[in-house]
Every structure is written in structure tokens, then in C-alpha cells.
Design an enzyme around this catalytic site. Structure first.
Site, PDB file in Angstrom:
ATOM      1  N   ARG A   1     -49.689  -9.368   7.459  1.00 21.04           N
ATOM      2  CA  ARG A   1     -50.848  -8.533   6.887  1.00 21.04           C
ATOM      3  C   ARG A   1     -52.184  -8.441   7.671  1.00 21.04           C
ATOM      4  NH1 ARG A   1     -47.436 -10.460   3.209  1.00 21.04           N
ATOM      5  NH2 ARG A   1     -47.301 -11.952   4.938  1.00 21.04           N
ATOM      6  N   THR A   2     -52.595  -9.579   8.371  1.00 18.45           N
ATOM      7  CA  THR A   2     -53.933  -9.710   8.898  1.00 18.45           C
ATOM      8  C   THR A   2     -53.791  -8.642   9.875  1.00 18.45           C
ATOM      9  OG1 THR A   2     -54.073 -12.037   8.141  1.00 18.45           O
ATOM     10  CG2 THR A   2     -55.800 -11.142   9.834  1.00 18.45           C
TER      11      THR A   2
ATOM     12  N   LYS B   1     -48.196 -17.195  31.260  1.00 15.97           N
ATOM     13  CA  LYS B   1     -48.263 -17.726  32.786  1.00 15.97           C
ATOM     14  C   LYS B   1     -49.385 -18.829  32.881  1.00 15.97           C
ATOM     15  CE  LYS B   1     -48.090 -12.850  34.011  1.00 15.97           C
ATOM     16  NZ  LYS B   1     -48.720 -11.726  34.786  1.00 15.97           N
TER      17      LYS B   1
ATOM     18  N   ARG C   1     -56.508 -14.740  16.181  1.00 11.79           N
ATOM     19  CA  ARG C   1     -55.862 -15.930  15.367  1.00 11.79           C
ATOM     20  C   ARG C   1     -55.121 -17.012  16.204  1.00 11.79           C
ATOM     21  NH1 ARG C   1     -51.498 -15.036  10.380  1.00 11.79           N
ATOM     22  NH2 ARG C   1     -53.664 -14.690   9.548  1.00 11.79           N
TER      23      ARG C   1
ATOM     24  N   HIS D   1     -60.210 -19.050   7.263  1.00  4.87           N
ATOM     25  CA  HIS D   1     -59.658 -17.649   7.443  1.00  4.87           C
ATOM     26  C   HIS D   1     -60.554 -16.618   6.590  1.00  4.87           C
ATOM     27  CE1 HIS D   1     -56.909 -14.077   7.580  1.00  4.87           C
ATOM     28  NE2 HIS D   1     -55.676 -14.980   7.299  1.00  4.87           N
TER      29      HIS D   1
HETATM   30  N1  ASP Z   1     -51.235 -15.727   5.945  1.00  5.28           N
HETATM   31  C1  ASP Z   1     -52.126 -16.999   5.345  1.00  5.28           C
HETATM   32  C2  ASP Z   1     -52.316 -17.563   6.721  1.00  5.28           C
HETATM   33  O1  ASP Z   1     -52.217 -17.163   7.737  1.00  5.28           O
HETATM   34  C3  ASP Z   1     -51.390 -17.753   4.480  1.00  5.28           C
HETATM   35  C4  ASP Z   1     -50.110 -18.476   4.977  1.00  5.28           C
HETATM   36  O2  ASP Z   1     -49.315 -18.320   5.862  1.00  5.28           O
HETATM   37  O3  ASP Z   1     -49.472 -19.128   4.067  1.00  5.28           O
HETATM   38  O4  ASP Z   1     -53.239 -18.495   6.560  1.00  5.28           O
HETATM   39  N1   CP Z   2     -52.603 -13.662   4.313  1.00  7.31           N
HETATM   40  C1   CP Z   2     -52.202 -13.523   5.730  1.00  7.31           C
HETATM   41  O1   CP Z   2     -53.105 -13.835   6.565  1.00  7.31           O
HETATM   42  O2   CP Z   2     -51.002 -13.121   6.183  1.00  7.31           O
HETATM   43  P1   CP Z   2     -50.366 -12.780   7.530  1.00  7.31           P
HETATM   44  O3   CP Z   2     -50.271 -14.290   8.049  1.00  7.31           O
HETATM   45  O4   CP Z   2     -49.116 -12.087   7.365  1.00  7.31           O
HETATM   46  O5   CP Z   2     -51.445 -12.406   8.317  1.00  7.31           O
END
Ligand code: ASP
Ligand code: CP
Length: 332
Positions: free
Chosen positions: A78-79, A108, A129, A157
Site C-alpha cells: 500500500r504505502t 554491496k 521505509r 508510520h
Molecule cells: N502496513 C503497516 C506497517 O507497515 C501495518 C502492518 O504491516 O501490519 O506498519
Molecule cells: N499499511 C501499510 O503500510 O501497508 P504496506 O505495509 O503494504 O505498505
């Protein structure tokens, strides 16, 4: 950073939102503590404009000529995709390092600072991330372009919390006066850490629902109480389901456990089912940052109170608003 280039998005400025707190131009987005109720209201109003624009036109060229680097050291669906979609719908370009840093020079042995100093040669902002708490701050210390924290280990987040709060407001029409239950992994869940902090700026009641070993860290629970928030803790969803306005369900964060036998003990602690939902109010919502791995039964998806798919879509509008803010385009 190129704010002299005219955008096509004049109606954002013409909206006349009484809150003029658009002060994120050139800023890093590292933590929800950077936001105020006023700046949130402003970002939400821009997100609404973005939604209108997407529904009407699909895309615009507001950020034409801008490039966003998406650097993901941890998995994401998603993100990463919503940031890419957000940038593309605003006419910008993306450097996507989202399919695994093992295909980048990180494998590397290149350090985070050097990776950041590389990407800033090409991009106007960097979404990061990373598994370590504080990594986004480290990146920001080195970068000359804005860093947007897309999750730093068990830390925060922030962009998720913005879209979560936006969803609550869109779905229920307000935030003040609500009863919100955070369910699941409150210890390691960074979305919980960010969202509870944001909620503490409002007049809400918070229920913390988790197994003993996944309770919200004590300092965070105390911070909430210090801010005057009524906080109650329980192990059972059944204790709260009939009174809450928002049930925010989370995944047990398997990847954070040092001892996987502990994970096995709590992995199936919760499951929201249609039967349980019979006890919930008619006007309430179930949210989840997703992905889910069993905490919400698929049979709940057809319940109109299941807001998690709408929540995901809101992520794109919020991230469009944030990118426009940070790159100086939401104010023209
Ligand atoms: N997608 C969210 C996160 O990256 C929640 C999860 O992974 O459970 O924090
Ligand atoms: N909600 C969220 O962060 O989803 P992803 O980990 O899929 O990015």
C-alpha cells in the site's frame, strides 16, 4: 525547489480554507508530533481537493518535472504503491526502489547515508521505509531534500496515521467525542504508535485491547494519560465492541519477534467475525492498516461498517496532499 513553475491546481488556493497552516514546504515528515489540529485540517482539506480532482480528471500536472524516490528496505504494498500513484497522478516521476533493496547497491554494502546522498542527486524528495527506529531521522540529517518516513521499525508510520485520521473524519464526520479501540499488536505496531499520538490531540476515549505481551509501551500509555485522554486496557474485544465508534484492528507483527514461539502464542488471539459484529453499533467503523492475516474474517468485508478498503484509497489522496505540501505546490 522549483515553486516558480506554475501548477494547474488553482482551485486548491481558491478553496478559502480558514486554516492557513500550510507550513510543510521543504520539510521532512518524520513523526506525527510535527502536526497540529490546524495543520491536519489543512492537509485534510487538500486531500479532499485531491480526491475531487482524481474523480473528475484522474490526473493533473501539478508536480510535472518533479521526481520522488521511494526507498523501501522493508516489504510494502500500500504505502509504496500509493506514493507512486500519488506522484504519477500529480504528473511527477518516481524512482522506485520498492521491490527489494537487494537489487540496489545496498546489497554491496552501501550505507543508508550514502544511499540517501545518492538519491537526492536525482530526486526532489525521498520516501523511506526502514526496519530501524530513527532511520528516517538519520536519513533526514544527511539529506538536502525532504525525507518522508514510510515506517521506521516499531517507531512511527506518520503518513498512515494521517490517512487513518482522515478516514475517521470522512466516515464519522468528526473526531472529538469518539471512542476508539486499538486492537492487536500495540507493542510493535508503528501505525498504532502514530495514530494514538495523533488522536491524543482530540477529545477522545481510547481502549487498548491486546494480549498481555503486546500491550502499548508504558511510556506511550502514560503520555496519553498525561494529555488527559481517558485510556482503558483490556484483553477482550467483546468488552468494548458494543460501545466503540472505531475498531482499529492490527496484525501481530511477526517480523519483530525475537522468539517466534511467543508469536505463535498470540498470532490468533483476535478474529473479528460477523457474529461479533452483531454486538457493534450500527454507526461505527472497523479499520485496519493492512495487511491482515486472519484478524478480520473475510465475511466481515461486506459489512458497510468495514472501512478498510476505503481507508486504503484515502491513503493516495493524503499522500498526494502531502507531496504537494512538501514540494510547495499546495499553496499556489
Ligand atoms: N502496513 C503497516 C506497517 O507497515 C501495518 C502492518 O504491516 O501490519 O506498519
Ligand atoms: N499499511 C501499510 O503500510 O501497508 P504496506 O505495509 O503494504 O505498505
Amino acid at each position: 525547489m522549483g515553486i516558480d513553475r506554475p501548477g494547474k491546481f488553482d482551485f486548491i488556493a481558491l478553496k478559502g480554507d480558514p486554516i492557513q497552516a500550510s507550513n510543510f514546504y521543504g520539510q521532512d515528515i518524520l513523526s506525527v508530533s510535527q502536526f497540529t489540529r490546524e495543520s491536519l485540517a489543512y492537509i485534510f482539506s487538500v486531500a479532499e481537493e485531491m480526491r475531487e480532482m482524481v474523480q473528475g480528471m484522474g490526473a493533473t500536472d501539478l508536480l510535472r518535472g518533479y521526481v520522488l524516490a521511494c526507498l523501501f528496505y522493508e516489504p510494502s504494498t500500500r504505502t509504496s504503491s500509493s506514493f507512486i500513484a500519488a506522484m504519477e497522478r500529480l504528473g511527477g516521476g518516481v524512482i522506485p526502489i520498492t521491490q527489494g533493496v537487494q537489487y540496489s547497491s545496498v546489497s554491496k554494502g552501501e550505507s543508508l547515508p550514502d544511499t540517501i546522498r545518492t538519491l537526492e542527486q536525482y530526486a526532489d524528495a525521498i520516501v523511506l521505509r526502514h526496519p530501524q527506529v530513527g532511520a528516517a531521522k538519520v536519513a533526514a540529517d544527511y539529506a538536502h531534500v525532504p525525507i518522508i518516513n514510510a515506517g521506521d521499525g516499531t517507531g512511527e508510520h506518520p503518513t498512515q496515521a494521517l490517512l487513518d485520521l482522515f478516514t475517521i473524519r470522512e466516515e464519522l464526520g468528526k473526531i472529538d467525542g469518539l471512542r476508539v479501540a486499538m486492537v492487536g499488536d500495540l507493542k510493535y505496531g508503528r501505525t498504532v504508535h502514530s495514530l494514538t499520538r495523533l488522536l491524543s490531540m482530540y477529545d477522545v476515549e481510547i481502549f487498548l485491547v491486546s494480549p498481555e505481551i503486546l500491550r502499548l509501551p508504558l511510556d506511550q500509555a502514560n503520555d496519553l494519560r498525561d494529555k488527559g485522554i481517558r485510556v482503558r486496557e483490556t484483553y477482550h474485544v467483546a468488552d468494548v465492541i458494543s460501545t466503540v465508534d472505531v475498531l482499529y484492528v492490527t496484525r501481530v507483527q511477526k517480523e519483530r519477534f525475537a522468539d517466534l514461539s511467543q508469536y505463535e502464542e498470540v498470532r490468533d488471539f483476535y478474529e473479528i467475525t460477523p457474529d461479533l459484529m452483531k454486538q457493534a453499533k450500527e454507526r461505527m467503523i472497523i479499520m485496519h492498516p493492512l495487511p491482515r492475516v486472519g484478524e478480520i474474517h473475510y465475511a466481515v468485508d461486506d459489512d458497510p461498517r468495514a472501512a478498510y478498503f476505503r481507508q486504503m484509497r484515502n491513503g493516495m489522496y493524503i499522500r498526494m496532499a502531502l507531496l504537494a505540501e512538501v514540494l510547495g505546490k499546495a499553496r499556489q
